[in-house]
Design a protein around this motif. Structure first.
Motif, PDB file in Angstrom:
ATOM      1  N   UNK A 191       4.111 -32.764  33.537  1.00  0.00           N
ATOM      2  CA  UNK A 191       2.747 -32.746  34.071  1.00  0.00           C
ATOM      3  C   UNK A 191       1.691 -32.548  32.990  1.00  0.00           C
ATOM      4  N   UNK A 193       7.246 -15.607  40.885  1.00  0.00           N
ATOM      5  CA  UNK A 193       6.964 -16.409  39.682  1.00  0.00           C
ATOM      6  C   UNK A 193       8.128 -16.412  38.708  1.00  0.00           C
ATOM      7  N   UNK A 209      -1.649 -28.065  38.569  1.00  0.00           N
ATOM      8  CA  UNK A 209      -0.209 -27.942  38.330  1.00  0.00           C
ATOM      9  C   UNK A 209       0.153 -27.977  36.843  1.00  0.00           C
ATOM     10  N   UNK A 210      -0.449 -28.869  36.043  1.00  0.00           N
ATOM     11  CA  UNK A 210      -0.151 -28.797  34.598  1.00  0.00           C
ATOM     12  C   UNK A 210      -0.520 -27.438  34.001  1.00  0.00           C
ATOM     13  N   UNK A 226      -0.218 -24.595  35.469  1.00  0.00           N
ATOM     14  CA  UNK A 226       0.904 -23.699  35.799  1.00  0.00           C
ATOM     15  C   UNK A 226       2.085 -23.967  34.871  1.00  0.00           C
ATOM     16  N   UNK A 227       2.314 -25.236  34.594  1.00  0.00           N
ATOM     17  CA  UNK A 227       3.416 -25.596  33.699  1.00  0.00           C
ATOM     18  C   UNK A 227       3.184 -24.974  32.315  1.00  0.00           C
ATOM     19  N   UNK A 228       1.950 -25.042  31.861  1.00  0.00           N
ATOM     20  CA  UNK A 228       1.622 -24.441  30.571  1.00  0.00           C
ATOM     21  C   UNK A 228       1.775 -22.922  30.632  1.00  0.00           C
ATOM     22  N   UNK A 229       1.305 -22.336  31.718  1.00  0.00           N
ATOM     23  CA  UNK A 229       1.406 -20.871  31.856  1.00  0.00           C
ATOM     24  C   UNK A 229       2.859 -20.433  31.775  1.00  0.00           C
ATOM     25  N   UNK A 230       3.735 -21.165  32.442  1.00  0.00           N
ATOM     26  CA  UNK A 230       5.139 -20.761  32.436  1.00  0.00           C
ATOM     27  C   UNK A 230       5.732 -20.889  31.028  1.00  0.00           C
ATOM     28  N   UNK A 231       5.311 -21.922  30.324  1.00  0.00           N
ATOM     29  CA  UNK A 231       5.764 -22.088  28.943  1.00  0.00           C
ATOM     30  C   UNK A 231       5.326 -20.902  28.083  1.00  0.00           C
TER      31      UNK A 231
END
Lengths: 427, 538
Positions: free
Chosen positions: A318, A353, B508-509, B511-516
């Motif tokens: 994404x 989370x 959503x991207x 969130x993807x960055x946050x998880x990384x």
């Protein structure tokens, strides 16, 4: 002014400029394929610089990634790693780290065990290969050596104290010192700017002098990853000599130097090795046909049309734009390929989370066959000339499993191998 | 950072107030102005319940004119007072009521008369005019009325209440203090048996009067005192927050309140709400995807651009609604009025519960409670909150969007780094909160700082600022153990509850960055994970 149209013909078009895309270019050039790489930079500036193979399974930290891969193939037969054997993955990893070491950024040889690499939070991360500029940190942590961690006021999110406090129980011989980065006193610091300021030798002595003054017998010195951009190993060696202690870098909050270094090196070195590189442009449209694909890009002054007999998608997820989600579901953005996905948004993310199982959405992506060819809804290859690699693939959770680089490298290796066989067979 | 097990702490106060919402803090200030000392406690922190989980609407009363004229009139009077006495907390943006094709024309036509009964100024405007004022309104709007709705920052309101009381020297606040029972003797509650929920320590609080302002938890608290006369139903309301401000004014749908029929500006963002779902347990109120989709679909009928808007978060609050005997258990039909329950018929002489009500009427609720408590204590000082302005100061201003940025710009200090880039919150703001905001007498976590500022409320929802603020707190010595990373984990885990239902499109991207960042770069998912072999890895 009339826009020019430039047409390029190539054997293999690699779309995507992240780790998987560059790895694919390295493998393709090595196989003698006529190769073009297109697409704007992916998420490479977000890397720590550490190359993970497989660091975590089921919330457990792995010491032996190769045995872990064997277990993973059993537990997760759909995982992209299950398409390859350990010997192939090891070969891919070694070719890749050798190639980037040759191109100017030395990396440690992938071994049999994971290394405990250092994160700025003061937590260790299981990884397989690290840049030479970071390797002394792994040694210092392993041996518990007397180590000074230096940070700079103005460099956000990097606190030597945080590092020390969180490592203190297992690494008591840590001390910290905050020093003003010479020439940048009293301002906000950006790692990229600091790294470039250390490129020239005259930029290094003022910093080395300040560190020498606070060394106090430390055997190792750790500092944020800012030791040069184009020749980090040279800067690292020179700074060690000037300081008189072993020196190592610690990753920082992105955009971070280790990833930018890799990107700039690939962009500089791979064209010299025969790659047609079209960086920083997004492929706007692709047409798939029986003889290959045509990819369209719009540059500032000209339009580009790349005809390729085979195409490898390494477009990422994404953040990189390879996948897109709307309220109804996920789609692949360039070709509208089917995306394996959980049914309904309620199944995308777990309620917690940091649920150790990871989120189901992270395992969504392209379904591929053993040749890394994306499959259509009926389970047949969408096109015999289309391949995919990297994070866009389904059935993996690279963030939680600590397998991002391994996935990029191994899948690129497998996909390029399959593409080469197809091209050579159909040539 | 942790206390000693077993060692019992003891506090004495004239009045113990349980519940750090806008009502409890309003009572604290009301009493302080009468010269009565109170100790305020909350199981979590300020605004942990409905006071932090609402749309920040300062009702003109228009929303209730059709169903509850009394509440509507109270809203009108109180909102006029607050606009005058607490202007820093209020954006007098005005409001519109609009009817869209398909909405009952008779309901719309009766609206001005209903407003007149409650004394609420209401002006009809043409649909064309309404769309000129709010271009995002649907072409299908056929009737529109202007009312004096406004918005209020409930966080700032609460912080200012507490701050005023403590500056007067008549109030203290203890967060993370849970009530476990009461010592009852001779028809009086002699003391509250509490627990410091961070240290696990037992705490005893003796008081002459005890006020239960527990909001959605008021029934549970009353039961600990043996009182069965507080009966609440829990109505969960969910709202979604957009990344930008979509309207200048509050925009209400002109019909009986329903899902997705109100859009409230909140500084730089807008809040769309609200659902109404009756739930069994007030602790189990998190926004769901089904609610978000329903609110959004309804909202887009009134404001079509909502369908393509980026939402950054959802949140839920619980309306504690008073259940009148015989009333149907329907959250929307239950009274929005409040009730002062003296518990005298439960044979207790020094316990009072204030329940129900609305954000807009909190001051009035505090006044009524203060009157009773003062009278019971033999204090004859009259209520002063309707005449004395609510004072403000820097330490309590940071929840206002743009406040930190303005302050930072005026200081022009290049070494004052911005920690939260989305909301332009610099180190100096965090330092001011840690040293001087209400609650700063106790240990401040990232979560406590976020509650008292805009940290983590922007588009990145804590992806970057959680790391930066955590590092800063280590640098300042506020964190001095690995617990700092656990507190960061708690913070991002809490943010995620609200982000999860709006993860699609451009959020959503993020969130993807946050998880990384949180897993790959910080290792929050590995804190406490089993370690291999040597035990050196975390």
């Amino acid at each position: 002014m009339k826009r020019e149209l430039r047409r390029v013909e190539t054997g293999l078009a690699i779309i995507g400029a992240g780790l998987a895309g560059f790895a694919a270019s390295i493998f393709a050039l090595r196989r003698g394929l006529d190769t073009a790489q297109l697409g704007h930079t992916g998420a490479i500036a977000y890397t720590t610089g550490y190359f993970d193979l497989l660091g975590v399974m089921d919330g457990r930290v792995l010491d032996e990634p190769w045995a872990g891969l064997d277990a993973l193939r059993e537990a997760e037969p759909a995982h992209p790693f299950a398409r390859l054997g350990n010997d192939e993955i090891r070969e891919a990893f070694e070719i890749f780290t050798d190639a980037i070491s040759d191109m100017g950024i030395a990396y440690s040889k992938p071994g049999d065990h994971n290394l405990s690499a250092l994160l700025p939070s003061g937590v260790a991360k299981p990884t397989l290969s690290v840049p030479a500029t970071m390797l002394p940190g792994v040694e210092a942590f392993r041996t518990g050596a007397k180590t000074l961690i230096v940070d700079f006021p103005g460099l956000q999110g990097f606190s030597a104290t945080e590092f020390k406090v969180n490592f203190a129980a297992s690494w008591p011989a840590l001390s910290v010192c905050r020093i003003e980065f010479p020439g940048f006193e009293g301002q906000q610091l950006y790692p990229e700017v600091l790294a470039r300021s250390l490129e020239a030798p005259h930029g290094r002595e003022p910093l080395a002098e300040k560190i020498r003054a606070v060394l106090d017998g430390a055997e190792y010195v750790g500092l944020p990853a800012v030791l040069g951009m184009h020749a980090p190993d040279e800067v690292h060696a020179d700074m060690e000599r000037r300081i008189g202690a072993r020196l190592f870098e610690i990753p920082t909050i992105p955009p971070a130097v280790p990833g930018i270094r890799l990107r700039e090196m690939f962009e500089r070195e791979l064209p010299r090795r025969g790659l047609v590189l079209v960086p920083q442009l997004k492929v706007s449209r692709s047409e798939l046909g029986a003889d290959g694909a045509v990819h369209h890009l719009q540059g500032p002054l000209e339009d580009l049309e790349i005809s390729a007999r085979a195409t490898l998608l390494a477009t990422g997820r994404f953040l990189s734009g390879g996948l897109y989600a709307d309220q109804a579901g996920l789609r692949e953005t360039l070709l509208g390929l089917p995306v394996v996905q959980p049914s309904g948004r309620d199944n995308w993310y777990r309620r917690d989370y940091l649920d150790p199982r990871g989120h189901q959405l992270n395992r969504a992506g392209l379904e591929t066959d053993a040749q890394f060819r994306p499959l259509d809804a009926a389970g047949a290859p969408v096109n015999p000339r289309l391949f995919a690699a990297g994070a866009v693939l389904a059935h993996q959770d690279w963030v939680r499993q600590r397998c991002g680089a391994g996935l990029a490298i191994a899948a690129a290796y497998g996909a390029v191998k399959a593409a080469a066989e197809m091209l050579n067979g159909s040539a | 950072m942790s206390g000693h097990q077993g060692a019992k702490r003891h506090y004495e106060t004239e009045v113990l107030i349980i519940g750090g919402g806008v009502t409890g803090t309003g009572i604290m200030r009301d009493l302080a102005l009468r010269g009565i000392h109170s100790l305020l406690i909350d199981r979590q922190d300020l605004n942990a319940g409905a006071s932090g989980g609402n749309h920040g609407l300062l009702h003109s009363g228009g929303r209730y004119v059709a169903a509850d004229a009394e509440t509507a009139a109270e809203c009108r009077a109180e909102s006029e007072l607050l606009k005058r006495l607490a202007p820093e907390c209020i954006d007098p943006c005005g409001g519109l009521f609009v009817a869209v094709e398909g909405d009952d024309p008779e309901f719309a036509a009766r609206f001005p008369d209903h407003c007149a009964v409650a004394g609420i100024p209401c002006e009809e405007i043409s649909p064309t005019e309404a769309r000129k004022m709010e271009p995002a309104l649907s072409e299908k709007v056929y009737a529109a009325y202007q009312v004096p709705d406004a918005t209020v920052d409930p966080f700032r309101l609460t912080l200012q209440n507490v701050n005023h009381a403590r500056r007067l020297g008549f109030g203290d606040f203890l967060p993370h203090m849970g009530v476990e029972g009461f010592d009852i003797e001779g028809g009086e509650l002699k003391a509250a048996r509490c627990r410091d929920l961070r240290s696990g320590e037992e705490v005893l609080i003796s008081a002459r009067q005890i006020v239960n302002a527990g909001g959605a938890w008021a029934m549970n608290i009353a039961r600990l005192a043996g009182c069965a006369d507080v009966n609440l139903i829990y109505s969960k309301g969910t709202l979604i927050v957009s990344n930008t401000r979509l309207s200048q004014r509050v925009v209400n749908r002109l019909r009986l309140p329903g899902d997705g029929d109100i859009l409230v500006p909140g500084g730089t963002v807008s809040l769309l709400g609200t659902s109404s779902v009756t739930i069994e347990d007030p602790d189990d109120a998190r926004p769901t995807i089904a609610e978000v989709d329903k609110i959004l679909a309804e909202g887009a009928v009134m404001m079509p651009p909502l369908a393509d808007t980026r939402f950054i978060r959802a949140f839920s609050g619980v309306r504690p609604l008073l259940m009148a005997s015989g009333a149907a258990e329907d959250g929307r039909k239950a009274s929005r009025g409040f009730s002062l329950i003296t518990h005298e018929d439960q044979n207790l002489s020094n316990f009072v519960t204030i329940a129900g009500g609305k954000l807009t009427t909190f001051r009035l609720m505090a006044e009524k409670t203060g009157d009773l408590v003062a009278q019971r204590l033999g204090n004859s000082a009259p209520c002063a909150t309707h005449t004395v302005p609510l004072p403000t100061e820097n330490a309590v201003g940071w929840t206002e969007p743009g406040f930190a940025a303005r302050d930072w710009y005026q200081r022009a200090d290049a070494s004052d780094m911005i920690l939260c880039e989305c909301e332009m919150t610099p180190q100096s703001a965090v330092d001011a909160i840690v040293s001087d905001a209400p609650g700063s007498e106790h240990h401040m976590s990232l979560q406590a700082i976020a509650l008292r500022s805009r940290v983590g409320k922007g588009a990145c929802q804590g992806a970057f600022c959680a790391m930066r603020v955590t590092s800063h707190l280590y640098d300042r010595g506020i964190y001095d153990s690995p617990e700092g990373l656990e507190l960061m984990r708690d913070f991002v885990t809490e943010r995620f509850k609200g982000v999860r239902p709006v993860l699609w499109g451009r959020q959503l991207p993020q969130m993807e960055l946050a998880e990384t960042l949180h897993c790959g770069l910080t290792g929050l998912d590995l804190l406490g994970a089993k370690k291999p072999g040597s035990g050196r890895a975390s």
